[in-house]
Design an enzyme around this catalytic site. Structure first.
Site, PDB file in Angstrom:
ATOM      1  N   ARG A   1       2.602   3.944   4.014  1.00 23.50           N
ATOM      2  CA  ARG A   1       3.360   4.314   2.809  1.00 23.50           C
ATOM      3  C   ARG A   1       4.198   3.151   2.283  1.00 23.50           C
ATOM      4  O   ARG A   1       5.310   3.357   1.783  1.00 23.50           O
ATOM      5  CB  ARG A   1       4.271   5.507   3.078  1.00 23.50           C
TER       6      ARG A   1
ATOM      7  N   TYR B   1      -3.315  21.798   4.252  1.00 23.57           N
ATOM      8  CA  TYR B   1      -2.732  21.874   2.896  1.00 23.57           C
ATOM      9  C   TYR B   1      -3.520  22.827   2.008  1.00 23.57           C
ATOM     10  O   TYR B   1      -2.962  23.553   1.188  1.00 23.57           O
ATOM     11  CB  TYR B   1      -2.690  20.483   2.246  1.00 23.57           C
TER      12      TYR B   1
HETATM   13  O1  CP3 Z   1       0.601   4.044   2.363  1.00 24.73           O
HETATM   14  C1  CP3 Z   1       0.580   3.830   1.128  1.00 24.73           C
HETATM   15  O2  CP3 Z   1       1.411   3.104   0.538  1.00 24.73           O
HETATM   16  C2  CP3 Z   1      -0.565   4.424   0.344  1.00 24.73           C
HETATM   17  C3  CP3 Z   1      -0.292   5.647  -0.274  1.00 24.73           C
HETATM   18  C4  CP3 Z   1      -0.214   6.971   0.457  1.00 24.73           C
HETATM   19  C5  CP3 Z   1       0.446   8.075  -0.127  1.00 24.73           C
HETATM   20  N1  CP3 Z   1       0.196   9.169   0.633  1.00 24.73           N
HETATM   21  C6  CP3 Z   1       1.255   8.039  -1.356  1.00 24.73           C
HETATM   22  C7  CP3 Z   1       2.251   9.085  -1.616  1.00 24.73           C
HETATM   23  C8  CP3 Z   1      -0.809   7.415   1.645  1.00 24.73           C
HETATM   24  C9  CP3 Z   1      -1.589   6.634   2.686  1.00 24.73           C
HETATM   25  C10 CP3 Z   1      -0.562   8.822   1.722  1.00 24.73           C
HETATM   26  C11 CP3 Z   1      -1.069   9.675   2.810  1.00 24.73           C
HETATM   27  C12 CP3 Z   1      -0.602  11.047   2.917  1.00 24.73           C
HETATM   28  N2  CP3 Z   1      -0.342  11.939   1.907  1.00 24.73           N
HETATM   29  C13 CP3 Z   1      -0.433  11.727   4.147  1.00 24.73           C
HETATM   30  C14 CP3 Z   1      -0.750  11.156   5.504  1.00 24.73           C
HETATM   31  C15 CP3 Z   1       0.289  10.199   5.990  1.00 24.73           C
HETATM   32  C16 CP3 Z   1       1.581  10.835   6.356  1.00 24.73           C
HETATM   33  O3  CP3 Z   1       2.622  10.385   5.812  1.00 24.73           O
HETATM   34  O4  CP3 Z   1       1.602  11.711   7.233  1.00 24.73           O
HETATM   35  C17 CP3 Z   1       0.019  13.030   3.855  1.00 24.73           C
HETATM   36  C18 CP3 Z   1       0.347  14.126   4.862  1.00 24.73           C
HETATM   37  C19 CP3 Z   1       0.050  13.169   2.425  1.00 24.73           C
HETATM   38  C20 CP3 Z   1       0.371  14.379   1.629  1.00 24.73           C
HETATM   39  C21 CP3 Z   1       1.571  14.193   0.794  1.00 24.73           C
HETATM   40  N3  CP3 Z   1       1.654  13.323  -0.277  1.00 24.73           N
HETATM   41  C22 CP3 Z   1       2.827  14.842   0.920  1.00 24.73           C
HETATM   42  C23 CP3 Z   1       3.175  15.857   1.985  1.00 24.73           C
HETATM   43  C24 CP3 Z   1       3.644  14.347  -0.101  1.00 24.73           C
HETATM   44  C25 CP3 Z   1       5.034  14.829  -0.435  1.00 24.73           C
HETATM   45  C26 CP3 Z   1       6.032  14.324   0.508  1.00 24.73           C
HETATM   46  C27 CP3 Z   1       6.582  13.026   0.005  1.00 24.73           C
HETATM   47  O5  CP3 Z   1       6.676  12.069   0.802  1.00 24.73           O
HETATM   48  O6  CP3 Z   1       6.961  13.012  -1.167  1.00 24.73           O
HETATM   49  C28 CP3 Z   1       2.912  13.367  -0.809  1.00 24.73           C
HETATM   50  C29 CP3 Z   1       3.377  12.577  -1.965  1.00 24.73           C
HETATM   51  C30 CP3 Z   1       3.213  11.094  -1.914  1.00 24.73           C
HETATM   52  N4  CP3 Z   1       2.086  10.458  -1.493  1.00 24.73           N
HETATM   53  C31 CP3 Z   1       4.168  10.133  -2.348  1.00 24.73           C
HETATM   54  C32 CP3 Z   1       3.581   8.873  -2.158  1.00 24.73           C
HETATM   55  C33 CP3 Z   1       4.165   7.541  -2.519  1.00 24.73           C
HETATM   56  C34 CP3 Z   1       5.527  10.437  -2.973  1.00 24.73           C
HETATM   57  C35 CP3 Z   1       5.285  10.980  -4.348  1.00 24.73           C
HETATM   58  C36 CP3 Z   1       6.383  10.685  -5.345  1.00 24.73           C
HETATM   59  O7  CP3 Z   1       6.376   9.608  -5.936  1.00 24.73           O
HETATM   60  O8  CP3 Z   1       7.182  11.581  -5.576  1.00 24.73           O
END
Ligand code: CP3
Length: 356
Positions: free
Chosen positions: A36, A162
């Site tokens: 991330r 999900y």
């Molecule tokens: O690593 C990186 O920089 C690449 C981008 C990336 C994102 N999500 C961007 C994102 C990657 C590799 C993911 C994977 C992801 N997404 C996972 C597996 C890794 C982990 O952290 O366990 C999971 C479970 C998700 C599902 C997901 N996406 C959730 C539960 C959420 C909401 C929670 C949160 O952190 O906001 C997201 C949103 C998300 N995915 C954001 C980002 C940058 C935040 C969104 C925003 O800008 O509001």
């Protein structure tokens, strides 16, 4: 195991450090990237996010996704860029409605039972996900020569959770109910995800991804024998298919909180590395996993938020434990939005000052 110095004319500068470590070379300093690494802790991400409509729009616009992917590379010079996208692109590609609510996270139109599988289709997958591949093609021409490009997807269990729960969950109650009451229907969903994920990862390679990571963030939510059946086995099926199509592309698995089952992941043919969660015992990992795979991890994201002497101590400990083998420095889970930028800078400086 080969070393960069064995290969005559190929100098360290011509080798991509991440790919070298994933091939089994011992690199000092080790390559570093952070799960991330593009996200809300970066002011430039928050600015672009405020300009673009929704999070899904950001992921599905190739120019924006490529730009966000580049942000942490420009700022920190990480050894790898991970495509900016999300594991929930696969449900979107299968035709399930996915959106992200401010402060709530993902919201999906939940699958209530096996009859709802009829709403999903593998037919339009590549078309619906084509902006993801376009973003990778843009990135191929923009990254510095030594920076590797990582593609990724979620593992079937984590993505299924999900799709069934309709978003993030504390107890995975509906998923457990499916597994127990509708095992054949649950298996059909997982099989559909194996197929979709193998295709999505393979298409990412064809668009320019040089390494792949599979995130099973909620592997720890299932106990044996369910963890083996619904986390390990479907992931193994995806790895087999990728191996057959792209044998040279290294695969990193992240079965978060899978405990002793990490050893079974290490034994799968074709796995280059395992990404370790922060709770996994490093002595055990070194003894049991390292003979078979490169290791990646496992700084606690909360320690990166803390910074200072606690961070220095933790980084030293990880380098001391893992630095003498094929290793990629990373976190044990995604970076937290409240992480101060100067702590990330300090981390990179400490890792890059590591000497053999
Ligand atoms: O690593 C990186 O920089 C690449 C981008 C990336 C994102 N999500 C961007 C994102 C990657 C590799 C993911 C994977 C992801 N997404 C996972 C597996 C890794 C982990 O952290 O366990 C999971 C479970 C998700 C599902 C997901 N996406 C959730 C539960 C959420 C909401 C929670 C949160 O952190 O906001 C997201 C949103 C998300 N995915 C954001 C980002 C940058 C935040 C969104 C925003 O800008 O509001």
């Amino acid at each position: 195991m080969t070393r960069a110095s064995d290969s005559g004319t190929r100098s360290r500068l011509e080798t991509k450090p991440l790919l070298a470590a994933l091939r089994g070379e011992v690199m000092a300093p080790p390559p570093i990237w952070l799960m991330r690494q593009a996200g809300r802790y970066l002011p430039e991400y928050r600015a672009l996010r405020a300009e673009t409509g929704s999070f899904m729009d950001l992921c599905l616009d190739p120019e924006s996704a490529a730009e966000v992917t580049m942000q942490p590379i420009r700022r920190f010079g990480f050894d790898a860029a991970i495509l900016f996208s999300d594991i929930l692109m696969i449900p979107h590609g299968l035709g399930q409605r996915v959106r992200f609510e401010e402060g709530q996270g993902p919201v999906l139109e939940a699958l209530k039972g096996p009859p709802d599988l009829a709403r999903l289709s593998l037919e339009g997958l590549e078309d619906r996900l084509s902006p993801v591949y376009a973003a990778l093609r843009l990135l191929r021409g923009r990254l510095p020569a030594a920076t590797s490009l990582i593609g990724f997807a979620g593992a079937p269990w984590t993505v299924a959770s999900y799709m069934i729960e309709g978003g993030s969950s504390r107890d995975y109650a509906q998923s457990h109910r499916w597994m127990a009451a509708e095992p054949a229907g649950f298996a059909r969903l997982i099989e559909m995800l194996v197929e979709a994920t193998a295709r999505h990862l393979s298409d990412q390679v064809e668009a320019g991804a040089e390494a792949l990571q599979i995130f099973d963030s909620w592997a720890g939510a299932l106990e044996e024998p369910l963890r083996r059946r619904w986390c390990l086995e479907p992931t193994a099926a995806i790895v087999r298919r990728l191996q057959a199509r792209h044998p040279a592309v290294p695969i990193i698995l992240f079965p978060r909180l899978a405990g002793a089952l990490y050893a079974d992941y290490a034994a799968l043919p074709g796995v280059a590395a395992l990404s370790l969660d922060s709770g996994l015992d490093r002595g055990w990992a070194k003894r049991v996993l390292r003979p078979r795979v490169a290791l990646q991890g496992n700084l606690d994201p909360a320690v990166l938020v803390t910074g200072g002497p606690a961070l220095t101590r933790a980084v030293r400990g990880i380098l001391a434990d893992f630095g003498d083998g094929p290793f990629v420095f990373n976190l044990g889970h995604g970076i937290l939005p409240e992480t101060p930028i100067d702590h990330v800078e300090a981390l990179i400086a400490q890792v890059r000052s590591a000497r053999p």
